[in-house]
Structure formats: C-alpha cells, structure tokens
Design an enzyme around this catalytic site. Structure first.
Site, PDB file in Angstrom:
ATOM      1  N   LYS A  14       0.836  -1.220   0.000  1.00  0.00           N
ATOM      2  CA  LYS A  14       0.000   0.000   0.000  1.00  0.00           C
ATOM      3  C   LYS A  14       0.863   1.260   0.000  1.00  0.00           C
ATOM      4  CE  LYS A  14      -1.654   1.587   4.088  1.00  0.00           C
ATOM      5  NZ  LYS A  14      -1.331   3.012   4.338  1.00  0.00           N
TER       6      LYS A  14
ATOM      7  N   ARG B 228      -4.520  10.744   4.249  1.00  0.00           N
ATOM      8  CA  ARG B 228      -3.480  11.782   4.290  1.00  0.00           C
ATOM      9  C   ARG B 228      -2.348  11.511   3.301  1.00  0.00           C
ATOM     10  NH1 ARG B 228       0.302  12.488   7.281  1.00  0.00           N
ATOM     11  NH2 ARG B 228      -0.502  14.324   8.331  1.00  0.00           N
TER      12      ARG B 228
ATOM     13  N   ASP C  43       5.509  19.996   7.754  1.00  0.00           N
ATOM     14  CA  ASP C  43       6.409  21.141   7.626  1.00  0.00           C
ATOM     15  C   ASP C  43       7.660  20.826   6.806  1.00  0.00           C
ATOM     16  OD1 ASP C  43       6.830  19.476   9.844  1.00  0.00           O
ATOM     17  OD2 ASP C  43       7.967  20.974  10.939  1.00  0.00           O
TER      18      ASP C  43
ATOM     19  N   ASP D 208       5.072   0.490  12.168  1.00  0.00           N
ATOM     20  CA  ASP D 208       3.820  -0.120  11.698  1.00  0.00           C
ATOM     21  C   ASP D 208       3.639  -1.548  12.216  1.00  0.00           C
ATOM     22  OD1 ASP D 208       3.304   2.208  10.330  1.00  0.00           O
ATOM     23  OD2 ASP D 208       4.077   1.482   8.423  1.00  0.00           O
TER      24      ASP D 208
ATOM     25  N   ARG E 267      -8.272  -0.432   5.076  1.00  0.00           N
ATOM     26  CA  ARG E 267      -7.375   0.497   4.381  1.00  0.00           C
ATOM     27  C   ARG E 267      -6.073  -0.177   3.966  1.00  0.00           C
ATOM     28  NH1 ARG E 267      -5.472   4.601   7.873  1.00  0.00           N
ATOM     29  NH2 ARG E 267      -4.220   4.880   6.020  1.00  0.00           N
TER      30      ARG E 267
HETATM   31  N1  EPU Z   1       6.984  14.581  10.625  1.00  0.00           N
HETATM   32  C1  EPU Z   1       7.050  15.920  10.935  1.00  0.00           C
HETATM   33  N2  EPU Z   1       7.033  16.819   9.896  1.00  0.00           N
HETATM   34  C2  EPU Z   1       6.946  16.428   8.596  1.00  0.00           C
HETATM   35  C3  EPU Z   1       6.887  15.042   8.297  1.00  0.00           C
HETATM   36  C4  EPU Z   1       6.891  14.132   9.335  1.00  0.00           C
HETATM   37  O1  EPU Z   1       7.116  16.310  12.103  1.00  0.00           O
HETATM   38  O2  EPU Z   1       6.934  17.298   7.718  1.00  0.00           O
HETATM   39  C5  EPU Z   1       6.968  13.575  11.716  1.00  0.00           C
HETATM   40  C6  EPU Z   1       5.609  12.864  11.777  1.00  0.00           C
HETATM   41  O3  EPU Z   1       4.675  13.604  12.514  1.00  0.00           O
HETATM   42  C7  EPU Z   1       5.967  11.539  12.397  1.00  0.00           C
HETATM   43  C8  EPU Z   1       7.400  11.292  11.908  1.00  0.00           C
HETATM   44  O4  EPU Z   1       7.873  12.540  11.438  1.00  0.00           O
HETATM   45  O5  EPU Z   1       5.961  11.668  13.793  1.00  0.00           O
HETATM   46  C9  EPU Z   1       7.504  10.262  10.800  1.00  0.00           C
HETATM   47  O6  EPU Z   1       6.658  10.616   9.737  1.00  0.00           O
HETATM   48  P1  EPU Z   1       6.914  10.223   8.211  1.00  0.00           P
HETATM   49  O7  EPU Z   1       6.795  11.454   7.402  1.00  0.00           O
HETATM   50  O8  EPU Z   1       8.162   9.429   8.116  1.00  0.00           O
HETATM   51  O9  EPU Z   1       5.697   9.260   7.930  1.00  0.00           O
HETATM   52  P2  EPU Z   1       4.618   9.345   6.770  1.00  0.00           P
HETATM   53  O10 EPU Z   1       5.268   9.547   5.463  1.00  0.00           O
HETATM   54  O11 EPU Z   1       3.529  10.272   7.165  1.00  0.00           O
HETATM   55  C10 EPU Z   1       4.721   6.778   6.231  1.00  0.00           C
HETATM   56  C11 EPU Z   1       3.718   5.657   6.189  1.00  0.00           C
HETATM   57  C12 EPU Z   1       3.296   5.302   7.593  1.00  0.00           C
HETATM   58  C13 EPU Z   1       4.525   4.878   8.384  1.00  0.00           C
HETATM   59  C14 EPU Z   1       5.563   6.004   8.358  1.00  0.00           C
HETATM   60  C15 EPU Z   1       6.866   5.617   9.031  1.00  0.00           C
HETATM   61  C16 EPU Z   1       2.595   6.046   4.096  1.00  0.00           C
HETATM   62  C17 EPU Z   1       1.343   6.378   3.393  1.00  0.00           C
HETATM   63  N3  EPU Z   1       2.557   6.076   5.413  1.00  0.00           N
HETATM   64  O12 EPU Z   1       4.032   7.880   6.840  1.00  0.00           O
HETATM   65  O13 EPU Z   1       2.416   4.190   7.472  1.00  0.00           O
HETATM   66  O14 EPU Z   1       4.141   4.625   9.712  1.00  0.00           O
HETATM   67  O15 EPU Z   1       5.865   6.359   6.993  1.00  0.00           O
HETATM   68  O16 EPU Z   1       7.399   4.482   8.466  1.00  0.00           O
HETATM   69  O17 EPU Z   1       3.600   5.734   3.461  1.00  0.00           O
HETATM   70  C18 EPU Z   1       0.550   2.870   7.984  1.00  0.00           C
HETATM   71  O18 EPU Z   1       0.746   2.262   6.920  1.00  0.00           O
HETATM   72  O19 EPU Z   1      -0.264   2.474   8.858  1.00  0.00           O
HETATM   73  C19 EPU Z   1       1.291   4.096   8.251  1.00  0.00           C
HETATM   74  C20 EPU Z   1       0.929   4.979   9.181  1.00  0.00           C
END
Ligand code: EPU
Length: 451
Positions: A33, A105, A137, A320, A412
C-alpha cells in the site's frame, strides 16, 4: 474507471473471530500500500499511459484513484490483473480537495508531483490523525527550498513556481513522505537536488526505481543521501512497473502464525525488508526459515519469550509492526518494554488488549507488557489501521470469541484479510450488526463494492 464516491457504500463494519485455532498453510502477500500510493502520484509526472501491477484492492487505493481523477487524469483498474493504468497526458485541474485528502493523508503526495509537472498545486492540508499530529512542515520547507512559493490559506497549500531549481535539503527527521514529495518535485527541476538524512524505507527505493525506469536520474535511494539530477519532461516515458510486496502485511501474517503457535509459508515477500522484525521474532522464540528468495516459513512451538523493542525509521524496528509485536508480548514469558519513538499516540491498541486480559502499563511512549498465560475474547474497537490489525492477531490467539468494530480502518491496508485468514484455518467473518448479516461465510469477502 470513473470517479466513484465510496463513502456511502455499505461495507461490513465488524469482524467476529473465534480464537484459539492454530493457523496453517500458505498466504500470498499483496502489493505494498505505502509504495503503490506513491507510484500512482509519480505517474502524474509523465505524459502517456503508465501501468502499475501488483496493486492491492484497498480503500486507500480507491481514494488515491479518486484524487488523481479529480485532476482530470484518466485511470482504469483491472481487478483480474491487479493492475491500474494512469494516463496523465492531460492534467486539467491542480486542486486536490479537502474532501479526499482528509480521508487519506497519503494523498498529500500529489503536491510534489503537481509542482514538478504543472508548477502549480492547491492541495488540502491533511491534518493529524489518530496516531499523532503528523505535520507536513518538512514537505513544505523542502519544496520552498526548490524555489516554490507556498501560501497556506483556508486549509489548503497553494504552491507556485516558475522554475524549480535543485539544491541541498537536510531533513530534521528522515520523513518518508517529505523525502517522497521532494523527490517527486525534484525529478523535473533544473540541476541537482541532494536530500540529506533522507528516509531509507524500501518504499523509497521502489519510488526511485519507478522514476528511474521512467527516465529520471536518482542515485542513492535506500541510503540517507539521495541525489536527484533533474531531467526534462521529454526524457520521461510511461512505463509498466510492478509494486514491491507489502512488508507490513507480511509482518502481520507472521505475527498471526506465531501467535497461534501455527506454521505457515508467507509467499511473495522480500525477506530482507523485514530483517529487524525477524530478528526480534526469532529472539522471542519463533522459527523463521528462508525457503526461496521470496518465501519464508514461520512457526512457533513454544511459549514466546519477552523482548524489548524501540521503533525506529528503517532499517530499525518498524513502527507499523509495533502493535503486532505488542500483541505477541501480551502472552510472552516475562516483561517486555516497548517504546514508540515515531508517533505520539500509537498505543491505541493498549486499552483494547487490556480488555482481553493483557497486563500493560503505559507511560507516555513506553509500554511495560507483562506476559499473561492467555488472552480471552472481548468486544473491541479498531482505532487505526495497525492497532486494528493487532487486535485481529490478538483475537486469533485468544480463548473465545472477539468482535472488532470499525474495521474500515483495517480495510485500508489489508487486502482480503478475512479470506486470507480463513484459508489459513481461522474462524473469522465480517458482518454488519443491523442486517444481522454474516457476509461471505464460505467464500471470503472480495467485496465488489470496494472498488
Ligand atoms: N513529521 C514531521 N514533519 C513532517 C513530516 C513528518 O514532524 O513534515 C513527523 C511525523 O509527525 C511523524 C514522523 O515525522 O511523527 C515520521 O513521519 P513520516 O513522514 O516518516 O511518515 P509518513 O510519510 O507520514 C509513512 C507511512 C506510515 C509509516 C511512516 C513511518 C505512508 C502512506 N505512510 O508515513 O504508514 O508509519 O511512513 O514508516 O507511506 C501505515 O501504513 O499504517 C502508516 C501509518
């Protein structure tokens, strides 16, 4: 496939599981996914028909198709072939609406692709979700560093740029989404962009492989430094590409075999994507054998041992799968300490596991899990995708019957979950209370209405 609003469709809301059955057999893991959603956005960079294979039939994929169709891009889905076609020859709208982005998101990823391709985008801010604040951000700072002017108004990011210019970007946290959004925008920038402290997840490598196959020039994906040498749009050609397997789905089925002291084969995986997880499971007493390059055999004959876990960005222990590990720790011998270091609120499974008899003491992002002999069935509620999946694992090993409400969270990320577990010998069924309707008792639920 035409735009379809799936919000009104009647899907089963609950799962009922009679626990205590040892799982046995083979399970085929679906496409990832968290990879495919980004590949779909990447297809927007290139004119012509891109075809993506190994696409799981999930509600998140449907929402992403809806987002892409809202941009005026043509898409089609072939259920038999598990493929989608995205024809992004024309993008007639650069707005991704709040209605869709707020439902998933991850669709915020179209921001980087639209800025790259159209030099303009209006994308709703996704906001937080059950597991944390989830800011964007770093995505925004990264795009600004590339020369994009960004305004936030009425809950939307308005992004505009005349010419994207490559630069060095350092991420404070190796954010998966920020790394991907910056990569997508930088593919068509002038000059080179270097992302330092980049995320190293397999899904990032998959995105880079996809883009490179299309004609992009990206080096270093899978390490903490990624260099994107900008190319011209004429260099990008539509491709056919197969998505990597879903390592989190694989980890969930591994946990379920182990939880029920069963034995099974997990097919269509890349075992090296799960190295850290495997090593913790082995430490707990599970037996994991590689049987061919894309299959492993998992079994567990004895009571698990307690283990300490700290979630980390890849290649560390995946956040995850933290809830799955916690479900296993609830019945392990001894005390496990589990620390969640990525999200503020990813212990939503704790109160539900407690209802089943688990002994868990939580303080902020630490959970002290004292193993009990066994869990008992209870009425449970899924609060988010992975917390929900861990309740399925817990219910499969518990004594008695459990029901899990709000299974749309689980839908999902887990394709055909009921069907797959049934094939492994689980007593599991999806149903709706109001209809008193047990759906697909014998054939598993491959709901026509999901796509
Ligand atoms: N963060 C910030 N600012 C940003 C971006 C991230 O503070 O601009 C923080 C987030 O709040 C979080 C941490 O950094 O606390 C990690 O966030 P990241 O951006 O790495 O995660 P993501 O891209 O939002 C993806 C997966 C998540 C998975 C995380 C970590 C997708 C769609 N989602 O999320 O998957 O947990 O990477 O590996 O790729 C899931 O599949 O259930 C899921 C939540």
């Amino acid at each position: 496939m035409p735009f379809r609003d799936i919000s009104e469709e009647k899907l089963p809301e609950k799962i009922r599981i009679v626990g205590g059955k040892q799982l046995k057999g083979e399970v085929h893991i679906s496409g990832a996914k968290n990879a495919v959603l980004k590949l779909m956005a990447a297809a927007l960079l290139c004119k012509g028909e891109t075809k993506i294979y190994n696409v799981p039939e999930l509600s998140d994929v449907v929402i992403m198709l809806n987002v892409i169709e809202q941009l005026g891009v043509k898409t089609s889905y072939d259920r038999q072939e598990k493929s989608i076609i995205i024809n992004a020859t024309d993008i007639t709208n650069v707005t991704a609406s709040y209605d869709l982005v707020s439902r998933m998101r991850a669709s915020f990823i179209v921001l980087g692709a639209l800025v790259g391709r159209c030099k303009e985008a209006v994308v709703a801010l996704p906001g937080g979700c059950a597991i944390g604040e989830r800011k964007v951000d770093f995505h925004i700072k990264g795009l600004e560093a590339l020369g994009t002017s960004i305004k936030i108004e009425n809950g939307y990011v308005h992004a505009k740029v005349r010419k994207l210019k490559g630069c060095d970007i350092y991420l404070d946290i190796p954010s998966v989404g920020a790394t991907e959004n910056i990569m997508l925008a930088a593919v068509l920038a002038e000059g080179s962009t270097r992302i330092q402290n980049a995320a190293q997840e397999p899904e990032i490598i998959d995105l880079a492989n996809f883009l490179n196959a299309m004609g992009a020039d990206i080096i270093g994906a899978g390490t903490s430094e990624i260099v994107i040498n900008g190319v011209k749009i004429e260099n990008l050609k539509p491709i056919e590409y197969t998505t990597i397997p879903d390592r989190i789905e694989a980890g969930t089925y591994m946990s379920a075999f182990i939880a029920t002291r069963g034995k099974g084969i997990i097919r269509n995986i890349f075992p090296n994507h799960l190295t850290f997880f495997n090593s913790k499971l082995t430490k707990m007493g599970a037996d994991i054998k590689l049987i061919d390059p894309t299959s492993i055999e998992v079994s567990c004959k004895k009571r698990l041992e307690a283990v300490n876990i700290i979630t980390q960005p890849y290649p560390g222990f995946p956040t995850d799968l933290q809830s799955m590990a916690m479900a296993l720790a609830t019945v392990a011998d001894g005390v496990s300490i589990i620390t969640e270091s990525l999200y503020e609120n990813r212990f939503m499974q704790v109160p539900e596991l407690r209802k089943m008899g688990a002994d868990i003491h939580q303080e902020r992002n630490h959970a002290l899990v004292k193993g009990v002999k066994c869990l008992t069935g209870a009425n449970l509620k899924a609060s988010d995708l992975r917390a929900g999946a861990s309740l399925v694992v817990a219910a499969l090993m518990a004594e008695g019957t459990s029901t899990i409400d709000n299974i749309y969270h689980i839908n999902r990320g887990y394709e055909l979950i009921e069907h797959k577990f049934k094939m492994l010998g689980a007593d599991i069924v999806k149903y709706n209370d109001d209809e008193n309707d047990i759906i697909n008792q014998n054939k598993g639920n491959y709901s026509e209405s999901q796509l």
